[in-house]
Design an enzyme around this catalytic site. Structure first.
Site, PDB file in Angstrom:
ATOM      1  N   HIS A 140      67.995 -53.521  33.323  1.00 39.31           N
ATOM      2  CA  HIS A 140      66.714 -54.168  33.221  1.00 39.31           C
ATOM      3  C   HIS A 140      65.600 -53.028  33.055  1.00 39.31           C
ATOM      4  O   HIS A 140      64.343 -53.596  32.566  1.00 39.31           O
ATOM      5  CB  HIS A 140      66.188 -54.656  34.714  1.00 39.31           C
ATOM      6  CG  HIS A 140      66.876 -56.007  35.028  1.00 39.31           C
ATOM      7  ND1 HIS A 140      66.404 -57.136  34.539  1.00 39.31           N
ATOM      8  CD2 HIS A 140      68.081 -56.099  35.486  1.00 39.31           C
ATOM      9  CE1 HIS A 140      67.083 -58.099  35.097  1.00 39.31           C
ATOM     10  NE2 HIS A 140      67.956 -57.665  35.557  1.00 39.31           N
ATOM     11  N   ASP A 147      66.994 -62.127  34.394  1.00 42.08           N
ATOM     12  CA  ASP A 147      67.388 -62.964  35.507  1.00 42.08           C
ATOM     13  C   ASP A 147      66.652 -64.264  35.296  1.00 42.08           C
ATOM     14  O   ASP A 147      65.576 -64.479  35.469  1.00 42.08           O
ATOM     15  CB  ASP A 147      67.331 -62.465  36.931  1.00 42.08           C
ATOM     16  CG  ASP A 147      67.835 -61.068  37.064  1.00 42.08           C
ATOM     17  OD1 ASP A 147      68.799 -60.578  36.418  1.00 42.08           O
ATOM     18  OD2 ASP A 147      67.329 -60.175  37.923  1.00 42.08           O
ATOM     19  N   GLU A 215      77.190 -62.078  39.013  1.00 46.22           N
ATOM     20  CA  GLU A 215      75.772 -62.667  39.306  1.00 46.22           C
ATOM     21  C   GLU A 215      75.523 -63.954  38.175  1.00 46.22           C
ATOM     22  O   GLU A 215      75.405 -63.679  37.028  1.00 46.22           O
ATOM     23  CB  GLU A 215      74.601 -61.726  39.036  1.00 46.22           C
ATOM     24  CG  GLU A 215      74.748 -60.584  40.075  1.00 46.22           C
ATOM     25  CD  GLU A 215      73.369 -59.432  39.726  1.00 46.22           C
ATOM     26  OE1 GLU A 215      73.012 -59.429  38.788  1.00 46.22           O
ATOM     27  OE2 GLU A 215      73.326 -58.730  40.915  1.00 46.22           O
ATOM     28  N   HIS A 218      72.425 -63.421  35.953  1.00 42.59           N
ATOM     29  CA  HIS A 218      72.059 -62.283  35.217  1.00 42.59           C
ATOM     30  C   HIS A 218      72.783 -62.210  33.568  1.00 42.59           C
ATOM     31  O   HIS A 218      73.628 -62.190  33.378  1.00 42.59           O
ATOM     32  CB  HIS A 218      72.314 -60.963  35.917  1.00 42.59           C
ATOM     33  CG  HIS A 218      72.351 -59.632  35.266  1.00 42.59           C
ATOM     34  ND1 HIS A 218      71.093 -58.840  35.555  1.00 42.59           N
ATOM     35  CD2 HIS A 218      72.983 -58.859  33.850  1.00 42.59           C
ATOM     36  CE1 HIS A 218      71.218 -57.690  34.706  1.00 42.59           C
ATOM     37  NE2 HIS A 218      72.298 -57.885  33.852  1.00 42.59           N
TER      38      HIS A 218
END
Ligand SMILES: C[C@@H](N)C(=O)N[C@H](C)C(=O)O
Ligand SMILES: [Zn+2]
Length: 253
Positions: A140, A147, A215, A218
């Protein structure tokens, strides 16, 4: 289009270790980082960590320009009644540190018998180690990770089977695909979650994003993980900073 997106299964994959991810060279292409909230007819932005009041978060979400361009194109593949909702993108080192610490202590509470080492390993499954190392940045921090979820245009968030940032197995992108593969029956709600995960995954995939398999929310483009999964020799985004004025680049030209 929708039928194809929700009927195409998400392939299972073996996630590369962080060590492997960080072994990939980075040649930063120098692309600008840009706010994501300027096209609200296609993409909604709810800066999730800012809304929670977490230090180091910003009210706006920012990403590299190609990430925005691709996200916009992906949004056009969504059925008309749906819209992407970005929850987070570029992240400060300070925020990454807080998220790591919070997740670690949540997991230590859940797995009270686990060793420090086990908790650390589990934490890294859900939050990247805070790093702005030019050779091994947290995804990130590069502006290439994002996200996101999906909501209807009349304001109802879609059901994905687990809440955003739930650090448990049910957040694995393939959780419901795996159940199906094992011959288990899905409940009506689980069927909905399966289809919604497929819609998100398949639209993002079509534009060249890669998903992080722990996830469902993501995705990355241009990062070291992206380079591994797309067979590139190097990543194109390294760690970067954000200018708080979205018109900074325009003013400077
Ligand atoms: C914290 C969560 N939303 C996330 O983005 N996790 C990945 C692994 C990350 O921190 O890069
Ligand atoms: Zn993320």
């Amino acid at each position: 289009m929708q039928e194809n997106m929700e009927s195409k299964p998400i392939p299972s994959k073996r996630e590369a270790t962080w060590e492997r991810v960080h072994s990939i060279p980075i040649i930063d292409c120098g692309e600008i980082i840009t706010p994501l909230s300027l096209v609200p007819e296609h993409i909604l932005v709810r800066s999730y960590y800012f809304e929670l009041g977490i230090v180091g978060s910003l009210p706006e979400c920012h990403a590299r320009k190609s990430v925005l361009d691709k996200l916009l194109q992906a949004s056009l593949l969504l059925p008309n009644h749906l819209r992407f909702v970005v929850l987070d993108a570029w992240r400060s080192q300070q925020l990454q540190k807080v998220l790591f610490k919070q997740c670690k202590s949540a997991l230590a509470n859940i797995y009270s018998d686990a060793s420090e080492e086990e908790i650390l390993a589990k934490t890294q499954q859900y939050v990247a180690i805070p790093s702005q190392d030019a050779l091994a940045p947290s995804p990130h921090s590069t502006g290439g990770a994002i996200d996101l979820t999906i909501a209807t245009r009349d304001g109802v968030p879609l059901f994905f089977g687990s809440p955003f940032d739930d650090p448990s197995e049910i957040s694995n992108t393939n959780y419901f695909e795996d159940k199906l593969e094992k011959g288990e029956l899905l409940s009506e709600r689980e069927e909905i979650a399966l289809k919604n995960r497929r819609i998100l995954y398949n639209t993002m995939k079509q534009l060249g994003f890669v998903n992080y398999s722990c996830e469902w929310w993501h995705f990355e483009y241009g990062t070291q993980r992206w380079a591994i999964e797309t067979g590139k020799e190097f990543a194109i985004y390294g760690p970067t900073a954000v200018s708080l004025n979205p018109f900074h680049d325009i003013e400077n030209h």
